[in-house]
Design a protein around this motif. Structure first.
Motif, PDB file in Angstrom:
ATOM      1  N   ARG A 182       0.834  -1.189   0.000  1.00 53.92           N
ATOM      2  CA  ARG A 182       0.000   0.000   0.000  1.00 53.92           C
ATOM      3  C   ARG A 182       0.872   1.242   0.000  1.00 53.92           C
ATOM      4  O   ARG A 182       1.930   1.267   0.613  1.00 53.92           O
ATOM      5  N   GLU A 183       0.407   2.229  -0.715  1.00 53.61           N
ATOM      6  CA  GLU A 183       1.140   3.488  -0.761  1.00 53.61           C
ATOM      7  C   GLU A 183       1.034   4.158   0.602  1.00 53.61           C
ATOM      8  O   GLU A 183      -0.027   4.219   1.214  1.00 53.61           O
ATOM      9  N   LYS A 184       2.167   4.633   1.093  1.00 51.36           N
ATOM     10  CA  LYS A 184       2.182   5.284   2.402  1.00 51.36           C
ATOM     11  C   LYS A 184       1.428   6.597   2.347  1.00 51.36           C
ATOM     12  O   LYS A 184       1.476   7.317   1.361  1.00 51.36           O
ATOM     13  N   LYS A 185       0.737   6.876   3.429  1.00 53.03           N
ATOM     14  CA  LYS A 185       0.065   8.163   3.525  1.00 53.03           C
ATOM     15  C   LYS A 185       1.115   9.229   3.820  1.00 53.03           C
ATOM     16  O   LYS A 185       2.105   8.958   4.502  1.00 53.03           O
ATOM     17  N   TYR A 186       0.900  10.383   3.288  1.00 52.56           N
ATOM     18  CA  TYR A 186       1.867  11.456   3.482  1.00 52.56           C
ATOM     19  C   TYR A 186       1.122  12.739   3.807  1.00 52.56           C
ATOM     20  O   TYR A 186      -0.056  12.898   3.494  1.00 52.56           O
ATOM     21  N   CYS A 187       1.826  13.638   4.397  1.00 57.56           N
ATOM     22  CA  CYS A 187       1.273  14.948   4.681  1.00 57.56           C
ATOM     23  C   CYS A 187       1.520  15.817   3.448  1.00 57.56           C
ATOM     24  O   CYS A 187       2.656  15.973   2.997  1.00 57.56           O
ATOM     25  N   ARG A 188       0.470  16.365   2.880  1.00 59.69           N
ATOM     26  CA  ARG A 188       0.640  17.147   1.653  1.00 59.69           C
ATOM     27  C   ARG A 188       1.449  18.400   1.887  1.00 59.69           C
ATOM     28  O   ARG A 188       2.044  18.944   0.978  1.00 59.69           O
ATOM     29  N   PHE A 189       1.469  18.893   3.123  1.00 52.98           N
ATOM     30  CA  PHE A 189       2.263  20.084   3.404  1.00 52.98           C
ATOM     31  C   PHE A 189       3.753  19.765   3.362  1.00 52.98           C
ATOM     32  O   PHE A 189       4.545  20.544   2.856  1.00 52.98           O
ATOM     33  N   LYS A 190       4.149  18.606   3.877  1.00 50.10           N
ATOM     34  CA  LYS A 190       5.558  18.226   3.821  1.00 50.10           C
ATOM     35  C   LYS A 190       5.998  17.992   2.386  1.00 50.10           C
ATOM     36  O   LYS A 190       7.119  18.292   2.009  1.00 50.10           O
ATOM     37  N   LYS A 191       5.089  17.453   1.572  1.00 48.83           N
ATOM     38  CA  LYS A 191       5.419  17.219   0.174  1.00 48.83           C
ATOM     39  C   LYS A 191       5.666  18.536  -0.550  1.00 48.83           C
ATOM     40  O   LYS A 191       6.499  18.611  -1.443  1.00 48.83           O
ATOM     41  N   MET A 192       4.939  19.584  -0.135  1.00 50.44           N
ATOM     42  CA  MET A 192       5.107  20.894  -0.752  1.00 50.44           C
ATOM     43  C   MET A 192       6.260  21.667  -0.119  1.00 50.44           C
ATOM     44  O   MET A 192       6.530  22.799  -0.505  1.00 50.44           O
ATOM     45  N   GLY A 193       6.909  21.090   0.878  1.00 49.84           N
ATOM     46  CA  GLY A 193       8.019  21.769   1.531  1.00 49.84           C
ATOM     47  C   GLY A 193       7.596  22.724   2.631  1.00 49.84           C
ATOM     48  O   GLY A 193       8.379  23.575   3.054  1.00 49.84           O
ATOM     49  N   ILE A 194       6.375  22.611   3.135  1.00 48.90           N
ATOM     50  CA  ILE A 194       5.868  23.502   4.184  1.00 48.90           C
ATOM     51  C   ILE A 194       6.038  22.780   5.528  1.00 48.90           C
ATOM     52  O   ILE A 194       5.524  21.688   5.726  1.00 48.90           O
ATOM     53  N   HIS A 195       6.785  23.389   6.432  1.00 43.73           N
ATOM     54  CA  HIS A 195       7.008  22.776   7.741  1.00 43.73           C
ATOM     55  C   HIS A 195       6.179  23.444   8.831  1.00 43.73           C
ATOM     56  O   HIS A 195       5.904  22.837   9.859  1.00 43.73           O
ATOM     57  N   TYR A 196       5.794  24.685   8.617  1.00 44.47           N
ATOM     58  CA  TYR A 196       5.027  25.420   9.613  1.00 44.47           C
ATOM     59  C   TYR A 196       3.803  26.006   8.929  1.00 44.47           C
ATOM     60  O   TYR A 196       3.897  26.619   7.872  1.00 44.47           O
ATOM     61  N   ILE A 197       2.630  25.810   9.514  1.00 43.09           N
ATOM     62  CA  ILE A 197       1.393  26.314   8.940  1.00 43.09           C
ATOM     63  C   ILE A 197       0.885  27.456   9.804  1.00 43.09           C
ATOM     64  O   ILE A 197       0.595  27.269  10.985  1.00 43.09           O
ATOM     65  N   ASP A 198       0.800  28.633   9.196  1.00 41.07           N
ATOM     66  CA  ASP A 198       0.262  29.804   9.893  1.00 41.07           C
ATOM     67  C   ASP A 198      -1.163  30.006   9.394  1.00 41.07           C
ATOM     68  O   ASP A 198      -1.398  30.455   8.266  1.00 41.07           O
ATOM     69  N   TYR A 199      -2.133  29.617  10.221  1.00 41.84           N
ATOM     70  CA  TYR A 199      -3.534  29.695   9.828  1.00 41.84           C
ATOM     71  C   TYR A 199      -4.077  31.118   9.804  1.00 41.84           C
ATOM     72  O   TYR A 199      -5.166  31.354   9.336  1.00 41.84           O
ATOM     73  N   LYS A 200      -3.287  32.071  10.294  1.00 39.75           N
ATOM     74  CA  LYS A 200      -3.732  33.476  10.273  1.00 39.75           C
ATOM     75  C   LYS A 200      -3.199  34.226   9.064  1.00 39.75           C
ATOM     76  O   LYS A 200      -3.531  35.373   8.856  1.00 39.75           O
ATOM     77  N   ASP A 201      -2.381  33.574   8.260  1.00 42.76           N
ATOM     78  CA  ASP A 201      -1.793  34.202   7.077  1.00 42.76           C
ATOM     79  C   ASP A 201      -2.725  33.981   5.877  1.00 42.76           C
ATOM     80  O   ASP A 201      -2.801  32.878   5.337  1.00 42.76           O
ATOM     81  N   PRO A 202      -3.444  35.006   5.403  1.00 41.73           N
ATOM     82  CA  PRO A 202      -4.397  34.825   4.294  1.00 41.73           C
ATOM     83  C   PRO A 202      -3.715  34.472   2.973  1.00 41.73           C
ATOM     84  O   PRO A 202      -4.292  33.762   2.157  1.00 41.73           O
ATOM     85  N   GLU A 203      -2.516  34.951   2.741  1.00 40.18           N
ATOM     86  CA  GLU A 203      -1.820  34.642   1.491  1.00 40.18           C
ATOM     87  C   GLU A 203      -1.486  33.148   1.416  1.00 40.18           C
ATOM     88  O   GLU A 203      -1.563  32.535   0.353  1.00 40.18           O
ATOM     89  N   PHE A 204      -1.116  32.578   2.528  1.00 35.21           N
ATOM     90  CA  PHE A 204      -0.808  31.153   2.578  1.00 35.21           C
ATOM     91  C   PHE A 204      -2.075  30.317   2.362  1.00 35.21           C
ATOM     92  O   PHE A 204      -2.085  29.351   1.602  1.00 35.21           O
ATOM     93  N   LEU A 205      -3.183  30.718   2.991  1.00 36.01           N
ATOM     94  CA  LEU A 205      -4.426  29.957   2.898  1.00 36.01           C
ATOM     95  C   LEU A 205      -5.082  30.065   1.536  1.00 36.01           C
ATOM     96  O   LEU A 205      -5.861  29.188   1.161  1.00 36.01           O
TER      97      LEU A 205
END
Length: 141
Positions: A102-125
């Motif tokens: 089975r294909e391993k599940k992955y975090c799509r943010f890590k695949k995109m190179g994102i290590h920190y998610i700032d939920y208050k940043d509108p440009e990121f969201l």
């Protein structure tokens, strides 16, 4: 009566140039559904080698015997191990069982190179919003 019936079946096969490879008596077992108002029966497994024409004769013979309620004849393929080489009626094949990878599940943010998610940043969201302003499901991105 059970032993006599099994002896007659074995004799029929050997008389018609067949060879009995193995046999196993499972004993009294309950049926999945009642047959002629009976809920239990004696189970017997026999493995034999014979010409292909013997199966039709053997079917007729078992239909004539009133003590046999149900029967099933199956042909083993070329990969089946002989009865004597296996444990109590378990079929083991010479080929190894294939294990599904089975294909391993992955975090799509890590695949995109994102290590920190700032939920208050509108440009990121904005990267994860569709045209209607809703967050995209995981399976789309």
């Amino acid at each position: 009566e059970f032993k006599a019936a099994t002896k007659n079946l074995k004799k029929f096969i050997t008389d018609n140039e067949g060879e009995i490879v193995g046999e196993d008596t499972w004993g009294l077992r309950s049926f999945a559904y009642p047959i002629d108002k009976k809920t239990t029966g004696l189970y017997y497994i026999m493995e034999y080698q014979a010409a292909g024409t013997l199966n039709s004769k053997f079917t007729i013979q078992m239909n004539r015997d009133e003590s046999i309620m149900r029967f099933m004849i199956t042909a083993l393929d070329k990969h089946a191990v002989a009865y004597n080489a296996r444990k109590r009626s378990d079929i083991k094949y010479l080929t190894t069982n294939r294990v599904e990878v089975r294909e391993k599940k992955y975090c799509r943010f890590k695949k995109m190179g994102i290590h920190y998610i700032d939920y208050k940043d509108p440009e990121f969201l904005k990267r994860f919003l569709n045209d209607q302003g809703k967050i995209l499901p995981r399976r789309i991105t």
